[in-house]
Each structure stands twice: as structure tokens, then as C-alpha cells.
Write a protein that holds these residues in place. Structure first.
Motif, PDB file in Angstrom:
ATOM      1  N   CYS A  47       0.850  -0.986   0.116  1.00 55.64           N
ATOM      2  CA  CYS A  47      -0.244  -0.037  -0.238  1.00 55.64           C
ATOM      3  C   CYS A  47       0.622   1.077  -0.076  1.00 55.64           C
ATOM      4  N   ARG A  48       1.765   1.626   0.882  1.00 56.06           N
ATOM      5  CA  ARG A  48       3.002   2.366   0.610  1.00 56.06           C
ATOM      6  C   ARG A  48       3.299   2.478  -0.710  1.00 56.06           C
ATOM      7  N   GLU A  49       3.535   1.885  -1.264  1.00 59.73           N
ATOM      8  CA  GLU A  49       4.404   1.739  -2.262  1.00 59.73           C
ATOM      9  C   GLU A  49       3.530   1.741  -3.239  1.00 59.73           C
ATOM     10  N   LEU A  50       2.203   2.160  -3.245  1.00 59.74           N
ATOM     11  CA  LEU A  50       1.492   1.963  -4.470  1.00 59.74           C
ATOM     12  C   LEU A  50       1.296   3.906  -4.163  1.00 59.74           C
ATOM     13  N   LEU A  51       1.030   4.424  -3.068  1.00 58.16           N
ATOM     14  CA  LEU A  51       0.533   5.325  -2.709  1.00 58.16           C
ATOM     15  C   LEU A  51       1.035   6.780  -2.366  1.00 58.16           C
ATOM     16  N   THR A  52       2.218   6.102  -2.857  1.00 56.06           N
ATOM     17  CA  THR A  52       3.273   7.536  -2.919  1.00 56.06           C
ATOM     18  C   THR A  52       3.932   7.157  -4.124  1.00 56.06           C
ATOM     19  N   ASP A  53       4.034   6.306  -5.215  1.00 52.75           N
ATOM     20  CA  ASP A  53       4.927   6.228  -6.750  1.00 52.75           C
ATOM     21  C   ASP A  53       2.645   6.949  -6.984  1.00 52.75           C
ATOM     22  N   ASP A  54       2.578   7.844  -8.317  1.00 53.20           N
ATOM     23  CA  ASP A  54       2.347   8.249  -8.481  1.00 53.20           C
ATOM     24  C   ASP A  54       2.007   7.526 -10.252  1.00 53.20           C
ATOM     25  N   ALA A  55       3.516   7.068 -10.814  1.00 47.84           N
ATOM     26  CA  ALA A  55       3.409   6.508 -11.718  1.00 47.84           C
ATOM     27  C   ALA A  55       2.809   5.436 -11.827  1.00 47.84           C
ATOM     28  N   LEU A  56       3.755   4.462 -11.032  1.00 53.18           N
ATOM     29  CA  LEU A  56       3.782   3.338 -10.796  1.00 53.18           C
ATOM     30  C   LEU A  56       1.440   2.850 -10.405  1.00 53.18           C
ATOM     31  N   ARG A  57       0.712   4.270  -9.898  1.00 50.89           N
ATOM     32  CA  ARG A  57      -0.187   3.998  -9.895  1.00 50.89           C
ATOM     33  C   ARG A  57      -0.870   3.973 -10.831  1.00 50.89           C
ATOM     34  N   ALA A  58      -0.719   4.521 -11.413  1.00 44.57           N
ATOM     35  CA  ALA A  58      -1.420   4.919 -13.068  1.00 44.57           C
ATOM     36  C   ALA A  58      -1.471   3.807 -14.077  1.00 44.57           C
ATOM     37  N   ARG A  59      -0.353   3.921 -13.796  1.00 47.35           N
ATOM     38  CA  ARG A  59       0.096   2.060 -14.823  1.00 47.35           C
ATOM     39  C   ARG A  59      -0.383   1.335 -14.048  1.00 47.35           C
TER      40      ARG A  59
END
Length: 383
Positions: A335-347
Motif C-alpha cells: 500500500c505504501r509503495e502504490l500510494l507514494t508512487d503516482d506513476a506506478l499507480r497510474a500504470r
């Protein structure tokens, strides 16, 4: 096929809530009326709240009006009444559901040549149902001619092992969700209604049943809130659905009532997905994972436990992250990874929607059910 296939579902109730009734409603209402003559025998009364008229004129519901608790003698009586109604209808295919399939057994025994299928929602082993129920259903497959089909490779493979078949003998029909076009305005409106800032990162979880492991969802939310602290945008965790009082008590005990909130059922669950940046699934077990697929259809990446059908729905590392069941630390980290990495979350969100559109639409599901029924009816006509 030129002739319409008469299909009879035997299901406990066709309520607007609950996974099995909802899927049954969607199938009965969605099948092509030029190809299928659909009937449903329900044990419960035709309650107004179930809105059975919404199924359409081509679906006939036969209610047996059983109310109150069900004793063994009630089940015997219901089974005999179902058998009588099935004899009157003379279906091309009888459709039973795991968990309540025993109600269809007298009908099958009374009509030896009638094709019958068993929709297996959970592996036919100790778990959600009693040992007796599972033993009866295994016997219905091995000795009474019920042909099983499943919605996930996990359920299919486990069932195949239990009945001693090759997995390939059991058809796989993934469930489907409506095609949803993401609506940012609806998401912003829900955020405003709940008092959530536009810039906040919103994590959504859905469910109430014990298998959803809502306490773990709350604890993961609390851990993520603490670890992220005041750095970056605020994070909100929304648990959608009616919860036991213990869940709110746990939220208060952890001191995160301003960041982890229980939200009553919404008129449109899609609004929650439109408001979400991330979907969290903490289940001990999922036969398929419809809410996961709905979130993906809205373009929301998933962090979840690698249980049951979720492993079919989520592509780990592509549409989200999957962790072993109960892995609180791993879920927090993902959760922390995806909440703090906008590009990864969008991809991952874009990949989620693409995967849902290509595999898990309502149309895919209806086509799969239609093939099951057509093959069963064809066996009878050839015989």
C-alpha cells in the motif's frame, strides 16, 4: 440451436444482495430469450424487496414460500416439491448450486435422462459448508450425473482433485462485472459528501463476511497511516459495507478514526471505485473476487491477498500486488509503495482496466454460461 433451451435454476433465494443470488439474477435476466426459456425455483417466498419483476418477462420464478429456519424434514419436503415442479417443467438443463445442491437431488433422481449441472462456488471440501453437504455434492458429481463448472482455477483444480477428475474436465467460466466508464465527477462528489479532501489518497475495501477479514483491513490501514505520517497527501481508508460493532471499536482502539472509516452500503458502489486511488482486499478466501474485478474495471490497482479466485483476477506486478493471506506487513508495504508512487499507480490502474475489459465483463460471463447450457442440452438431444 434452433429450439429454445428450457433452463431451470434451483436456488435458495433471488435476493438483490449476496453473491450467488446476484450472479443468478444476472444470468437469468441476461441470457438471450430467443435461445433460452428461463425458470427459477426458489425455496423462499417471492418477497417484494427482491424485485423479481426486474428479471424480465422471459424469466419465470416459481416460489415455494418456505419461511423460517430449515429443519431436515423441511429440506426433504422442499426437495420433493422441487422434484414435482421439475417434472412439470421438463427442462433441458437443471442448474444446481454448491451449498444447496442437495435440494435438486430428488429432481435429478426422478428424471434420469435430464442433463444437470452444478455451479461450484467453493471447493467441495470442509470450509463454508458441512461435511455432510460436501459429501452429498461429491456424490452428486461422481454418481448422480451432475456436471460441475467453476469460476476460478483454484476452485476448479481443488474440485477436480476431490472428485478424482482431470481439471480439464471441469469448464471454467469467470464471473463478469458491468462495463463501467470511470467517472471522476462521481468520485469527487462522494469525496465531498464524506468530507475527504480532493488531494487525499483514498484506499477502498468492500465487504462484511468473516472471510473478508475486515479486522486485518483496519489494522493495515492504521499501520499505513502511521508510517506515512504527515508526509505527502493525507491518506483515507474507507471500509464499505455494514460492519459489526467490533470493527468501529477496533478503529477507535487504534486511534485512527479520522483516517479509517466505515461507510454504509452505497446506492452505487461504483462511486467508491471512482473515488479510490487503491483497492485493498484482505480476504482469507475468495471463490472469485467480484469486488476486485469491479475495482479493476474502474481503473483502480489492487493490493490483496493471493487467495482463491483473486489469483485469476489480479496479475501480480501488473495490475497490483498480491501477498500471502494474513501478511499484514507485506500488505502495508505494498500500500505504501502504490500510494507514494503516482506513476506506478497510474500504470497499474490502466492495466487493471484493460485486463477487466478483456476477461471479466458481463458479456464474457453470459457467453460462458450459455456454452455450459448448450453443451448439456446437446448431450440430451444426441442421447
Amino acid at each position: 440451436m434452433k429450439d429454445r433451451i428450457r433452463l431451470v435454476h434451483v436456488v435458495w433465494r433471488l435476493s438483490v444482495g449476496g453473491g450467488i443470488p446476484q450472479v443468478s439474477r444476472q444470468v437469468l435476466a441476461g441470457l438471450d430469450p430467443e435461445r433460452f426459456d428461463c425458470h427459477a425455483i426458489i425455496a423462499r417466498p417471492a418477497w417484494e424487496e427482491d424485485r423479481l419483476d426486474e428479471l424480465g418477462a422471459h424469466v419465470t420464478v416459481h416460489a415455494l414460500d418456505h419461511e423460517g429456519p430449515t429443519r431436515p424434514q423441511d429440506e426433504i419436503r422442499l426437495g420433493l416439491r422441487i422434484a414435482s415442479r421439475v417434472r412439470e417443467l421438463r427442462p433441458d438443463v437443471l442448474h444446481a448450486h454448491s451449498g444447496t445442491a442437495r435440494l435438486s437431488l430428488p429432481a435429478a433422481l426422478g428424471s434420469p435422462g435430464m442433463p444437470r449441472v452444478l455451479e461450484v462456488h467453493e471447493p467441495l471440501k470442509d470450509g463454508l459448508h458441512s461435511r455432510l453437504t460436501n459429501a452429498i455434492e461429491v456424490g452428486m458429481v461422481k454418481a448422480a450425473g451432475f456436471r460441475p463448472f467453476a469460476h476460478s482455477t483454484h476452485v476448479r483444480d481443488a474440485t477436480a482433485a476431490i472428485v478424482g477428475w482431470r481439471p480439464e474436465r471441469i469448464p471454467l467460466v469467470p464471473l463478469g462485472v458491468p462495463v463501467h466508464v470511470p467517472d471522476p465527477a462521481a468520485g469527487l462528489a462522494l469525496r465531498a459528501e464524506l468530507g475527504i479532501p480532493r488531494e487525499a489518497r483514498v484506499v477502498v475495501g468492500v465487504g462484511r463476511a468473516t472471510q473478508k477479514n475486515i479486522p486485518l483491513m483496519v489494522r493495515v490501514g492504521a499501520d499505513v497511516v502511521r508510517k506515512l505520517g504527515d508526509t505527502g497527501p493525507p491518506v483515507m481508508f474507507l471500509v464499505i459495507g455494514r460492519q459489526e460493532p467490533e470493527i468501529q471499536a477496533l478503529i477507535e482502539e487504534l486511534g485512527v478514526g479520522d483516517r479509517v472509516r466505515v461507510v454504509p452500503p452505497l446506492a452505487r458502489l461504483s462511486d467508491a471505485f471512482d473515488a479510490a486511488d487503491l483497492f485493498l482486499s484482505t480476504s482469507h478466501y475468495e471463490g472469485f473476487g467480484l469486488a476486485v474485478a469491479e475495482a479493476m474495471m474502474a481503473g483502480v490497482p489492487v493490493v490483496g491477498t493471493a487467495v482463491g479466485g483473486v489469483t485469476d483476477v489480479v496479475a501480480d506486478g501488473v495490475t497490483g500486488r498480491l501477498l500471502r493471506a494474513g501478511d499484514r506487513g507485506g500488505l502495508v508495504m505494498a500500500c505504501r509503495e502504490l500510494l507514494t508512487d503516482d506513476a506506478l499507480r497510474a500504470r497499474m490502474g490502466a492495466a487493471s482496466r484493460e485486463r477487466a475489459l478483456s476477461r471479466f465483463t458481463r458479456r464474457h460471463m453470459l457467453d460462458g454460461f450459455a456454452r455450459i447450457y448448450e453443451r448439456a442440452a446437446l448431450r440430451r438431444r444426441r442421447g
